[in-house]
Design an enzyme around this catalytic site. Structure first.
Site, PDB file in Angstrom:
ATOM      1  N   ARG A  45     -15.664  99.419-102.526  1.00 59.32           N
ATOM      2  CA  ARG A  45     -17.036  99.711-102.082  1.00 59.32           C
ATOM      3  C   ARG A  45     -17.289 101.202-101.907  1.00 59.32           C
ATOM      4  O   ARG A  45     -18.433 101.664-102.009  1.00 59.32           O
ATOM      5  CB  ARG A  45     -17.360  98.913-100.819  1.00 59.32           C
ATOM      6  N   GLU A  59      -2.198  94.536 -90.781  1.00 58.83           N
ATOM      7  CA  GLU A  59      -1.841  93.730 -89.618  1.00 58.83           C
ATOM      8  C   GLU A  59      -0.483  93.049 -89.857  1.00 58.83           C
ATOM      9  O   GLU A  59       0.379  93.027 -88.988  1.00 58.83           O
ATOM     10  CB  GLU A  59      -2.942  92.691 -89.414  1.00 58.83           C
TER      11      GLU A  59
HETATM   12  P1  AMP Z   1      -8.986  99.788 -92.196  1.00 51.04           P
HETATM   13  O1  AMP Z   1      -7.880 100.321 -93.075  1.00 51.04           O
HETATM   14  O2  AMP Z   1      -8.489  98.847 -91.132  1.00 51.04           O
HETATM   15  O3  AMP Z   1      -9.838 100.900 -91.623  1.00 51.04           O
HETATM   16  O4  AMP Z   1      -9.908  98.885 -93.128  1.00 51.04           O
HETATM   17  C1  AMP Z   1     -10.852  99.492 -93.928  1.00 51.04           C
HETATM   18  C2  AMP Z   1     -11.058  98.766 -95.243  1.00 51.04           C
HETATM   19  O5  AMP Z   1     -11.151  97.350 -95.067  1.00 51.04           O
HETATM   20  C3  AMP Z   1     -12.372  99.219 -95.841  1.00 51.04           C
HETATM   21  O6  AMP Z   1     -12.183  99.424 -97.230  1.00 51.04           O
HETATM   22  C4  AMP Z   1     -13.351  98.116 -95.529  1.00 51.04           C
HETATM   23  O7  AMP Z   1     -14.177  97.874 -96.640  1.00 51.04           O
HETATM   24  C5  AMP Z   1     -12.483  96.882 -95.207  1.00 51.04           C
HETATM   25  N1  AMP Z   1     -12.852  96.224 -93.929  1.00 51.04           N
HETATM   26  C6  AMP Z   1     -12.081  96.140 -92.816  1.00 51.04           C
HETATM   27  N2  AMP Z   1     -12.692  95.442 -91.842  1.00 51.04           N
HETATM   28  C7  AMP Z   1     -13.902  95.100 -92.328  1.00 51.04           C
HETATM   29  C8  AMP Z   1     -15.040  94.380 -91.790  1.00 51.04           C
HETATM   30  N3  AMP Z   1     -15.048  93.887 -90.534  1.00 51.04           N
HETATM   31  N4  AMP Z   1     -16.122  94.218 -92.570  1.00 51.04           N
HETATM   32  C9  AMP Z   1     -16.137  94.739 -93.835  1.00 51.04           C
HETATM   33  N5  AMP Z   1     -15.118  95.399 -94.399  1.00 51.04           N
HETATM   34  C10 AMP Z   1     -14.003  95.588 -93.669  1.00 51.04           C
END
Ligand code: AMP
Length: 180
Positions: A66, A103
Site C-alpha cells: 500500500r 508477533e
Molecule cells: P507494523 O510493522 O506492526 O508497524 O505493521 C505495519 C504494516 O502492517 C503496514 O504495512 C500496514 O499496512 C499493516 N498493518 C498493521 N496493522 C494494521 C491494521 N490494523 N490495519 C491495516 N493495516 C495494518
C-alpha cells in the site's frame, strides 16, 4: 504544514474499519475506501505534496504494497524518483535485506542495492499507509540507510498511537492521522 480539521475529517471518514481481519482482535484499517473516494484521495495527496515540497528530497521510497500507491503518486507530484521496498524474493536485481520481528516469527524486506543511484547520501522520504508496531518501517529505514542513502522522515497516512511504534526510529516520523 498541519492538516485542517475538515481535511482530517474527510480522510478519517473515508477509511473503513474491518473488525477481526486478518485475525480475531485486529481492527483492520481499510484504505481501499479512501482510494475509491476521489475527494478524500486528493485532499490527502495535496496535503502530502504541500508538506514535502520544501524538503528538497531526492527520492520517495514506498513499502510493499500500500505504500507503493501513496508513495509513487507523491514522488511524481514532487518530480522525483520512486523506490519500492519489497517483501522478500520479489526484486529481480541484487538486493540488500533486513529481517524484522512479527508477533510470531520474522519477516524480511528488501531493496535494490543501486536503488538510489551513484550519489551517496540521497535524501529519502519513506511512505506507508499505516504504522502499527513500527517493525516494518524501521527495517525499511535501515535498508535505505544501508545502501548509502539517508532516510530523513518516515510518513504514514495512519498511526496506531497506542502501540508506540514511532519510538526508536533513526528518522523523523510523521503521521497524517493518529488514532489514540
Ligand atoms: P507494523 O510493522 O506492526 O508497524 O505493521 C505495519 C504494516 O502492517 C503496514 O504495512 C500496514 O499496512 C499493516 N498493518 C498493521 N496493522 C494494521 C491494521 N490494523 N490495519 C491495516 N493495516 C495494518
Amino acid at each position: 504544514m498541519s492538516l485542517a480539521s475538515e481535511e482530517r475529517t474527510i480522510i478519517m471518514d473515508s477509511i473503513r474499519d474491518i473488525p477481526d481481519f486478518p485475525k480475531p482482535g485486529i481492527i483492520f484499517k481499510d484504505i481501499t475506501t479512501l482510494l475509491g473516494n476521489p475527494k478524500a484521495f486528493s485532499v490527502l495527496m495535496d496535503h502530502l505534496t504541500n508538506r514535502y515540497l520544501g524538503y528538497d528530497l531526492d527520492y520517495v521510497a514506498g513499502i510493499d504494497a500500500r505504500g507503493f500507491i501513496f508513495g509513487s503518486i507523491l514522488a511524481d507530484r514532487l518530480g522525483i524518483g520512486f523506490v519500492p521496498v519489497r517483501k522478500k524474493g520479489k526484486l529481480p536485481y541484487t538486493t540488500v535485506a533486513e529481517k524484522y520481528s512479527l508477533e510470531y516469527g520474522f519477516d524480511e524486506v528488501e531493496i535494490h542495492i543501486d536503488a538510489f543511484g551513484e550519489k551517496k547520501g540521497a535524501k529519502v522520504l519513506l511512505v506507508d499507509d499505516l504504522i502499527a508496531t513500527g517493525g516494518t518501517a524501521k527495517a525499511a529505514v535501515n535498508l535505505i540507510n544501508k545502501v548509502g542513502a539517508h532516510c530523513i522522515e518516515a510518513c504514514f497516512v495512519m498511526e496506531l498511537g497506542f502501540l508506540n511504534g514511532r519510538e526508536g526510529f533513526e528518522s523523523e516520523v510523521y503521521s497524517v492521522i493518529t488514532i489514540d
